[in-house]
Design an enzyme around this catalytic site. Structure first.
Site, PDB file in Angstrom:
ATOM      1  CG  ASP A   1       5.458  -6.869  -2.086  1.00 23.05           C
ATOM      2  OD1 ASP A   1       5.801  -5.661  -2.291  1.00 23.05           O
ATOM      3  OD2 ASP A   1       6.174  -7.793  -2.132  1.00 23.05           O
TER       4      ASP A   1
ATOM      5  CG  ASN B   1      -0.052  -8.486   6.375  1.00 21.87           C
ATOM      6  OD1 ASN B   1       0.434  -8.865   4.994  1.00 21.87           O
ATOM      7  ND2 ASN B   1      -0.832  -8.357   6.050  1.00 21.87           N
TER       8      ASN B   1
ATOM      9  N   GLY C   1       2.207  -9.573   2.736  1.00 21.08           N
ATOM     10  CA  GLY C   1       0.860  -9.623   1.393  1.00 21.08           C
ATOM     11  C   GLY C   1       0.185  -8.346   1.394  1.00 21.08           C
ATOM     12  CD  GLU C   2      -1.995  -5.343   4.754  1.00 18.17           C
ATOM     13  OE1 GLU C   2      -2.566  -4.995   4.753  1.00 18.17           O
ATOM     14  OE2 GLU C   2      -2.866  -6.695   5.807  1.00 18.17           O
ATOM     15  CG  MET C   3       1.718  -1.333   3.098  1.00 18.67           C
ATOM     16  SD  MET C   3       1.573  -0.430   4.002  1.00 18.67           S
ATOM     17  CE  MET C   3       2.874   0.769   3.546  1.00 18.67           C
TER      18      MET C   3
END
Length: 339
Positions: free
Chosen positions: A90, A130, A132-134
């Site tokens: 993201d 997460n 840092g991800e989705m």
């Protein structure tokens, strides 16, 4: 010429049949002695659940930005990985670790490099929440799905209940992931008795792969994924990647730098290699692994032989029809990629 009697013809057929059966069992016996076994095709028992999971897999609305889907980091067009040292999350955040392939992941003893998820269902929920991800939450993801009538209808059809929660979401995604196996690699055909499936160099590479000790970790159907091993057994592995491996999960310092052994299936497609993506090519990976895990320095020709063998492990890639995703309703939360 005297015509053969029916009894003699029967004996001939019996003898031929016995030879065929003996050959079959002989081939099976040879396979049983090898440290690697062939992959079998996936058996789909619930196609509706798999189809729902496929839609969720490709749906970027499960992310806060509305731009990142499961397929973003595990691209099924590139071996189930993204070919980056670390994935992009993201707001263009740099991921902390190399994205492992999703292909044949159902054969792993656990999921993620550090094994923090015990199965595919548990793994599927991780990236959604997460930051840092989705960068979504499970509640927001479920609310988004509940706002789309077609999804509500499909979940009811698949699970036979009005309940639509994160448990159903991850179960559907896992069902789809379980179909992502890659049978019929040339090496599998060789294991099953087709001795023309690989050439002399590839066979030399396999024999060296075994004799050098690579199979101590890369064995079984998935040539890995079935154990945790220390990165740098003989020689310390130097990296600036902060990942701690199993110790980050268990709290046991003795397991520091222990990672799940990656599968070598389709490894030709899943570069770069290692948890930090430091090896750009198979040749580099083979050289590094030889030195730090086995204490061996492979000659250029030995390295080339092993690489040739590794390329025989590419199997049939998933053949998919891209799903048409259900349209958002007026109540569906809109993407926020720049906020």
């Amino acid at each position: 010429m005297k015509k053969a009697s029916s009894s003699s013809r029967g004996l001939v057929r019996f003898a031929l049949g016995a030879v065929a059966v003996a050959a079959m069992f002989s081939g099976a016996a040879v396979r049983a002695q090898e440290p690697v076994q062939p992959i079998e095709p996936a058996k789909v028992t619930d196609p509706a659940k798999v189809e729902l999971g496929k839609k969720l897999w490709f749906d970027p609305r499960l992310s806060r930005s509305g731009f990142i889907s499961c397929n973003s980091c595990h691209n099924l067009s590139t071996g189930g990985a993204d070919n980056l040292k670390s994935s992009i999350g993201d707001k263009w955040q740099k991921g902390p670790i190399n994205s492992p392939t999703v292909l044949n992941s159902s054969l792993n003893l656990a999921q993620f490099w550090d094994g923090r998820a015990k199965d595919l269902r548990e793994q599927a929920g991780g990236p959604i929440a997460n930051p840092g991800e989705m960068a979504f939450t499970h509640d927001l993801a479920v609310d988004m799905l509940r706002s789309i009538p077609q999804y509500v209808s499909e979940f009811k059809q698949v699970f036979g209940t009005e309940t639509l929660g994160i448990a159903e979401v991850t179960a559907a995604i896992a069902a789809f992931e379980e179909t992502l196996v890659t049978p019929n690699a040339r090496f599998d055909k060789w294991l099953k008795g087709d001795k023309t499936a690989i050439n002399e160099q590839e066979l030399r590479g396999y024999q060296l792969f075994k004799n050098a000790g690579c199979v101590a970790c890369h064995n079984g159907t998935n040539l890995g994924g079935n154990s945790f091993q220390k990165m740098g057994l003989i020689e310390a592995y130097k990296t600036d990647n902060p990942a701690e491996g199993r110790s980050g999960v268990t709290g046991n310092d003795a397991e520091r730098f222990n990672f799940k052994v990656p599968t070598l299936r389709n490894v030709e497609l899943t570069y770069p290699y290692f948890h930090d993506g430091a090896a750009d090519t198979l040749s580099q990976a083979v050289d590094t692994m030889g030195r730090i895990q086995l204490g061996k320095t492979f000659t250029p020709s030995e390295n080339a032989d092993i690489v040739a063998f590794l390329k025989t492990l590419t199997g049939d890639q998933p053949q998919l029809t891209l799903p048409i995703l259900p349209p958002s309703s007026d109540k569906t939360r809109r993407p926020q990629p720049f906020e």
